[in-house]
Design a protein around this motif. Structure first.
Motif, PDB file in Angstrom:
ATOM      1  N   ALA A  51      10.283 -12.957  79.929  1.00 39.11           N
ATOM      2  CA  ALA A  51      10.462 -14.227  79.209  1.00 39.11           C
ATOM      3  C   ALA A  51      10.309 -14.017  77.706  1.00 39.11           C
ATOM      4  N   PHE A  52       9.337 -13.210  77.313  1.00 33.65           N
ATOM      5  CA  PHE A  52       9.169 -12.946  75.887  1.00 33.65           C
ATOM      6  C   PHE A  52      10.346 -12.144  75.349  1.00 33.65           C
ATOM      7  N   ARG A  53      10.793 -11.161  76.108  1.00 34.22           N
ATOM      8  CA  ARG A  53      11.957 -10.363  75.689  1.00 34.22           C
ATOM      9  C   ARG A  53      13.177 -11.251  75.450  1.00 34.22           C
ATOM     10  N   VAL A  54      13.424 -12.159  76.374  1.00 37.70           N
ATOM     11  CA  VAL A  54      14.575 -13.061  76.263  1.00 37.70           C
ATOM     12  C   VAL A  54      14.447 -13.914  75.004  1.00 37.70           C
ATOM     13  N   ALA A  55      13.267 -14.455  74.764  1.00 37.25           N
ATOM     14  CA  ALA A  55      13.052 -15.305  73.580  1.00 37.25           C
ATOM     15  C   ALA A  55      13.211 -14.496  72.294  1.00 37.25           C
ATOM     16  N   CYS A  72      13.011  -5.531  68.473  1.00 35.08           N
ATOM     17  CA  CYS A  72      11.900  -5.863  69.369  1.00 35.08           C
ATOM     18  C   CYS A  72      11.609  -4.639  70.218  1.00 35.08           C
ATOM     19  N   TYR A  73      10.357  -4.188  70.167  1.00 27.61           N
ATOM     20  CA  TYR A  73       9.941  -3.009  70.914  1.00 27.61           C
ATOM     21  C   TYR A  73       8.780  -3.371  71.834  1.00 27.61           C
ATOM     22  N   TYR A  74       8.867  -2.991  73.093  1.00 32.94           N
ATOM     23  CA  TYR A  74       7.757  -3.068  74.036  1.00 32.94           C
ATOM     24  C   TYR A  74       6.988  -1.765  73.859  1.00 32.94           C
ATOM     25  N   VAL A  75       5.703  -1.842  73.498  1.00 31.94           N
ATOM     26  CA  VAL A  75       4.958  -0.660  73.078  1.00 31.94           C
ATOM     27  C   VAL A  75       3.624  -0.525  73.809  1.00 31.94           C
ATOM     28  N   THR A  76       3.024   0.652  73.668  1.00 26.32           N
ATOM     29  CA  THR A  76       1.657   0.869  74.130  1.00 26.32           C
ATOM     30  C   THR A  76       0.734   0.668  72.932  1.00 26.32           C
ATOM     31  N   GLY A  77      -0.556   0.546  73.196  1.00 27.71           N
ATOM     32  CA  GLY A  77      -1.519   0.380  72.108  1.00 27.71           C
ATOM     33  C   GLY A  77      -2.069  -1.028  72.071  1.00 27.71           C
ATOM     34  N   GLU A  78      -2.506  -1.449  70.900  1.00 20.74           N
ATOM     35  CA  GLU A  78      -3.133  -2.764  70.771  1.00 20.74           C
ATOM     36  C   GLU A  78      -2.162  -3.905  71.016  1.00 20.74           C
ATOM     37  N   VAL A 113       6.194  -5.024  69.292  1.00 22.25           N
ATOM     38  CA  VAL A 113       6.285  -4.971  67.841  1.00 22.25           C
ATOM     39  C   VAL A 113       7.657  -5.517  67.474  1.00 22.25           C
ATOM     40  N   LEU A 114       7.664  -6.474  66.563  1.00 22.46           N
ATOM     41  CA  LEU A 114       8.898  -7.109  66.112  1.00 22.46           C
ATOM     42  C   LEU A 114       9.145  -6.782  64.650  1.00 22.46           C
ATOM     43  N   ILE A 115      10.390  -6.598  64.299  1.00 20.95           N
ATOM     44  CA  ILE A 115      10.812  -6.543  62.906  1.00 20.95           C
ATOM     45  C   ILE A 115      11.531  -7.861  62.672  1.00 20.95           C
ATOM     46  N   VAL A 116      11.037  -8.617  61.712  1.00 16.17           N
ATOM     47  CA  VAL A 116      11.495  -9.998  61.496  1.00 16.17           C
ATOM     48  C   VAL A 116      11.911 -10.177  60.047  1.00 16.17           C
TER      49      VAL A 116
END
Length: 156
Positions: free
Chosen positions: A87-91, A101-107, A111-114
Motif C-alpha cells: 500500500a505504501f509502495r503504491v501511494a 522510492c527504495y525499500y531498504v534495511t536499517g532504521e 527512503v524517498l527522494i522528493v
C-alpha cells in the motif's frame, strides 16, 4: 531480464552510448563500434524486449521547472505486513513529488527522494503521503543543499 541472455561487448557498448544520449542514432553507434545501423537497431529492440532497457526519457532539471528543493526522506512504518508495504509502495509511486522510492534495511523501511517547489509545498506533500497514513510510525527529512551528482547511468 532473461537470465539466460548474456550481454556481449557490442550490447554493452550500445548500452553505454544510449544511457548517455537516447537520441544517438544507430548509424552513429554502428560506425563507432563496427556494426551496421540495422544490427544496432535489432540489438536495441532485443534489449528492450528483454527488459534490459526499461525506458528512454528526457531528464529534466527540477529547478528549471519550479521544483527548487529536493529532500531525502526516511520512512518507518508501524507494521511491515506485505499488504501494508504494498500500500505504501503504491501511494509513493503515484505521488508526483516522489522521484525515487527504495525499500531498504536499517532504521527506515523506505527512503524517498522528493522534490518540491518550496517548504510549503513539501509540507503539503508530507500531510498527503505521510501524516495522513496511519501506518507511518515516523519519518526523517534531510534537505539537499546541492545536487553534486545525480545519475541514471548504470555501469555495464
Amino acid at each position: 531480464m532473461t537470465t539466460n541472455y548474456v550481454l556481449d561487448d557490442f550490447d554493452r557498448e550500445i548500452l553505454r552510448r544510449v544511457q548517455l544520449d537516447a537520441r544517438v542514432t544507430g548509424e552513429d553507434i554502428g560506425a563507432d563500434i563496427g556494426l551496421s545501423a540495422a544490427a544496432v537497431q535489432r540489438r536495441l529492440k532485443h534489449l528492450r524486449k528483454l527488459g534490459v532497457i526499461t525506458a528512454e526519457v528526457a531528464v529534466v532539471n527540477p529547478a528549471a521547472v519550479g521544483q527548487a528543493m529536493t529532500f531525502i526522506v526516511g520512512v518507518e512504518l508501524e507494521r511491515e505486513r506485505v499488504d501494508m508495504l504494498d500500500a505504501f509502495r503504491v501511494a509513493a509511486r503515484a505521488d508526483p513529488n516522489v522521484q525515487q522510492c527504495y525499500y531498504v534495511t536499517g532504521e527506515a523501511d523506505f527512503v524517498l527522494i522528493v522534490t518540491a517547489k518550496d517548504m510549503d509545498d513539501f509540507e503539503v506533500f508530507t500531510r498527503r503521503l505521510l501524516f495522513d497514513n496511519a501506518n507511518i510510525r515516523r519519518f526523517t527529512t534531510n534537505v539537499v543543499m546541492a545536487r553534486d551528482k545525480v545519475g541514471t547511468v548504470v555501469p555495464v
